[in-house]
Design an enzyme around this catalytic site. Structure first.
Site, short mmCIF file in Angstrom:
data_model
loop_
_atom_site.label_atom_id
_atom_site.label_comp_id
_atom_site.label_asym_id
_atom_site.label_seq_id
_atom_site.Cartn_x
_atom_site.Cartn_y
_atom_site.Cartn_z
N ASP A 212 0.47 -1.34 0.53
CA ASP A 212 -0.35 -0.55 0.26
C ASP A 212 0.49 1.28 0.06
O ASP A 212 1.81 1.30 0.39
CB ASP A 212 -0.74 0.04 0.99
CG ASP A 212 -2.19 -0.73 1.04
OD1 ASP A 212 -2.08 -1.44 0.49
OD2 ASP A 212 -2.44 -1.35 2.61
N1 URA Z 1 -1.10 -6.08 3.98
C1 URA Z 1 -1.62 -4.18 4.51
O1 URA Z 1 -2.57 -4.37 4.42
N2 URA Z 1 -1.10 -3.59 3.07
C2 URA Z 1 -0.29 -4.11 2.69
O2 URA Z 1 0.60 -2.64 2.05
C3 URA Z 1 0.75 -5.29 2.25
C4 URA Z 1 0.09 -6.03 3.55
#
Ligand code: URA
Length: 237
Positions: free
Chosen positions: A102
């Site tokens: 993310d």
């Molecule tokens: N899980 C998440 O919620 N976000 C990420 O970036 C990676 C794994």
């Protein structure tokens, strides 16, 4: 060799994305459009084109790890002109990110032009391990104790994610989470299910590779030992 495997092997993209290109009629073999990803081709004699460009087998692939900083989207191009992880790499490398983190997540992100390995590292059947450090707004309600043989519940549909979660402080707002799948936003969804929110998420390792020694935003090529490690891990099922 199967057409989709050949394209991935040449570093065109992951095998799944190559399937989509083939279905979309973008791939020609000896001047003829092929729409079956499983079609057998003679890779030593056929001329394969994607969008008109001839594809050649690469003898050497590039493997890179980055310590992804906050504020960069994991995509090749962002429609909203956000900063992307690709802005942090020289264009000439011609690699793509393996999976995604993310925008606000930090930590190790791999890149490669080896489509075959990319496919194996991201396919759920290989259960490639990912380790995260998680900081939470408040203590999760009813969160299971350390080891979770049955998996951790995801918020919405009753899905179970394979993994473990170990609390690192007494208040249980700091966790070390190990997961083997790779579902979208899975860490945040897990904790939302237990009525709390993640405010800091850092990936410590992916397939046994860490980028914690790099400053945020910095990258480097994998060592031969690290390449052997990801190849070994992605072969295990
Ligand atoms: N899980 C998440 O919620 N976000 C990420 O970036 C990676 C794994």
């Amino acid at each position: 060799m199967r057409l989709n495997k050949y394209l991935a092997h040449c570093g065109v993209d992951s095998r799944r994305n190559c399937d989509d290109m083939i279905f979309a009629g973008r791939v020609q073999v000896d001047g003829e459009v092929f729409t079956n990803p499983g079609a057998q081709i003679d890779e030593t004699a056929s001329e394969v084109r994607v969008d008109g460009d001839v594809i050649r087998l690469k003898s050497e692939f590039t493997y890179i790890k980055m310590n992804k900083p906050q504020g960069h989207v994991t995509t090749l191009r962002d429609p909203h002109n956000d900063k992307t992880v690709m802005d942090l790499l020289p264009r000439v490398l011609n690699v793509v990110p393996v999976g995604r983190l993310d925008k606000d997540t930090t930590g190790v992100l791999l890149f490669t032009d080896d489509g075959d390995l990319h496919y194996r590292l991201t396919h759920p059947k290989h259960e490639v391990e990912k380790e995260y450090e998680v900081l939470l707004r408040r203590t999760p309600e009813g969160f299971p104790e350390n080891d979770l043989p049955g998996g951790i519940m995801l918020e919405d549909n009753g899905d179970l994610v394979k993994g473990t979660a170990e609390p690192l402080n007494r208040k249980r707002t700091h966790y070390f989470v190990t997961l083997k799948e790779g579902k979208k936003r899975e860490v945040k969804r897990i904790f939302r299910h237990y009525n709390t929110l993640v405010y800091r998420l850092h990936r410590n390792s992916f397939a046994g590779i860490s980028a914690n020694e790099l400053a945020p935003g910095k990258w480097k090529k994998l060592t031969p030992q690290e390449i052997a490690q990801i190849q070994r891990v992605s072969r295990e099922t």
